[in-house]
Scaffold this motif. Sequence first.
Motif, PDB file in Angstrom:
ATOM      1  N   UNK A 241     -17.206   1.780  32.908  1.00  0.00           N
ATOM      2  CA  UNK A 241     -15.863   2.621  32.617  1.00  0.00           C
ATOM      3  C   UNK A 241     -16.034   4.106  32.268  1.00  0.00           C
ATOM      4  N   UNK A 242     -17.176   4.255  31.274  1.00  0.00           N
ATOM      5  CA  UNK A 242     -17.187   5.545  30.785  1.00  0.00           C
ATOM      6  C   UNK A 242     -17.965   6.560  31.716  1.00  0.00           C
ATOM      7  N   UNK A 243     -18.662   5.925  32.390  1.00  0.00           N
ATOM      8  CA  UNK A 243     -19.492   6.713  33.592  1.00  0.00           C
ATOM      9  C   UNK A 243     -18.671   6.948  35.100  1.00  0.00           C
ATOM     10  N   UNK A 244     -17.572   6.163  35.159  1.00  0.00           N
ATOM     11  CA  UNK A 244     -16.907   6.485  36.426  1.00  0.00           C
ATOM     12  C   UNK A 244     -15.111   6.400  36.385  1.00  0.00           C
ATOM     13  N   UNK A 245     -14.704   6.410  35.194  1.00  0.00           N
ATOM     14  CA  UNK A 245     -13.267   6.824  35.202  1.00  0.00           C
ATOM     15  C   UNK A 245     -12.970   7.910  34.309  1.00  0.00           C
ATOM     16  N   UNK A 246     -11.759   8.684  34.762  1.00  0.00           N
ATOM     17  CA  UNK A 246     -11.528   9.894  34.182  1.00  0.00           C
ATOM     18  C   UNK A 246     -11.125   9.281  32.669  1.00  0.00           C
ATOM     19  N   UNK A 247     -11.363  10.180  31.698  1.00  0.00           N
ATOM     20  CA  UNK A 247     -10.834   9.911  30.092  1.00  0.00           C
ATOM     21  C   UNK A 247      -9.520  10.360  29.946  1.00  0.00           C
ATOM     22  N   UNK A 248      -8.772   9.590  29.295  1.00  0.00           N
ATOM     23  CA  UNK A 248      -7.301  10.166  28.957  1.00  0.00           C
ATOM     24  C   UNK A 248      -7.056  10.609  27.823  1.00  0.00           C
ATOM     25  N   UNK A 249      -7.390   9.653  26.729  1.00  0.00           N
ATOM     26  CA  UNK A 249      -7.410  10.177  25.541  1.00  0.00           C
ATOM     27  C   UNK A 249      -8.032   9.074  24.471  1.00  0.00           C
ATOM     28  N   UNK A 250      -8.350   9.614  23.207  1.00  0.00           N
ATOM     29  CA  UNK A 250      -8.719   8.494  22.154  1.00  0.00           C
ATOM     30  C   UNK A 250      -7.524   8.346  21.168  1.00  0.00           C
ATOM     31  N   UNK A 251      -7.754   7.001  20.639  1.00  0.00           N
ATOM     32  CA  UNK A 251      -6.468   6.628  19.812  1.00  0.00           C
ATOM     33  C   UNK A 251      -7.432   5.530  18.969  1.00  0.00           C
ATOM     34  N   UNK A 252      -7.472   5.887  17.728  1.00  0.00           N
ATOM     35  CA  UNK A 252      -8.197   4.909  16.793  1.00  0.00           C
ATOM     36  C   UNK A 252      -9.817   4.933  17.139  1.00  0.00           C
ATOM     37  N   UNK A 253     -10.190   3.468  17.492  1.00  0.00           N
ATOM     38  CA  UNK A 253     -11.521   3.280  17.688  1.00  0.00           C
ATOM     39  C   UNK A 253     -11.779   3.297  19.557  1.00  0.00           C
ATOM     40  N   UNK A 254     -10.490   3.343  20.129  1.00  0.00           N
ATOM     41  CA  UNK A 254     -10.669   3.101  21.596  1.00  0.00           C
ATOM     42  C   UNK A 254     -10.518   4.394  22.397  1.00  0.00           C
ATOM     43  N   UNK A 255     -11.129   4.667  23.293  1.00  0.00           N
ATOM     44  CA  UNK A 255     -10.997   5.791  24.254  1.00  0.00           C
ATOM     45  C   UNK A 255     -10.367   5.081  25.416  1.00  0.00           C
ATOM     46  N   UNK A 256      -9.266   5.770  26.170  1.00  0.00           N
ATOM     47  CA  UNK A 256      -8.574   5.300  27.312  1.00  0.00           C
ATOM     48  C   UNK A 256      -8.786   5.964  28.449  1.00  0.00           C
ATOM     49  N   UNK A 257      -9.019   5.189  29.482  1.00  0.00           N
ATOM     50  CA  UNK A 257      -9.470   5.918  30.851  1.00  0.00           C
ATOM     51  C   UNK A 257      -8.230   5.464  31.974  1.00  0.00           C
ATOM     52  N   UNK A 258      -8.346   6.375  32.917  1.00  0.00           N
ATOM     53  CA  UNK A 258      -7.517   6.280  33.965  1.00  0.00           C
ATOM     54  C   UNK A 258      -8.051   5.053  34.974  1.00  0.00           C
TER      55      UNK A 258
END
Length: 258
Positions: A241-258
């Motif tokens: 996910x971190x290598x292939x999907x665009x980052x949207x934002x981070x909230x708490x301990x989670x980073x969310x991706x498109x």
Amino acid sequence: MILFTLYATLSSAAVGLTYDGTSYPADEPLVIEDGVTYVSARALIGMKSTTTADFDGTQAHFASSGLDLSAKIGSRSINANGNTIESIGTVRLIDNRVCVPVRSLATALGAEVEYDSESEHITLKTSGDYISNNTRYSEDELYWMSRIISAESCSEPYIGKLLVGNVVLNRKNSPNFPNTVYGVIFDRTNGVQFTPTANGAIYNTPCGECTQAAKAVLTGTVMSDIAMYFVNMNLVPVSWVSLNRPVLYKHGNHTFFM
């Protein structure tokens, strides 16, 4: 629309609001507290139709053509046409007006929310009918949604819990994933999608606010309608996910991706 952006961006006063092209009354409260935008429930509902209001000092009741809404001071939810709509903020009494987070009212009114960061202007646009008193979720959906939110984000802030639930529903609504809550959670098409389904944590009793968060997302609370993945980068610094999907934002301990 990305409601999380609305939540995260607004931090100062002096914003404007229009609803289907009509400006929100200048003499009514439009207040930002702790990143949440509050508006007068009676004023906003009244922009669409004649509205009656009763307030006993603790709870308010608003009625207009097609909408029956109640809001209790201090509550983090409102009731509209028999549906409980959760919010990231509580109902407040501001300038002797019962004020509700704008997103909650938008859900009740069947409106989408957009925010222009340059003009600091909020726009509500009618996208459908008022929330229906037939809007319900099944016990099965609540069972699995509350458990995946708990297993993935029990220790996360409330908004983080909502975001995890939104990811599940965003996948459910996507043609690239199964079309049920259960199917999304237990999807194995490209390997295990949610670790709790592999380690058994999915079967634990939901903790804290997780059931409340599950009810919220199942009845329309949207922090993001485009987040499809999330990863705790502290635990998994490198992943597909971190290598292939665009980052949207981070909230708490989670980073969310498109």
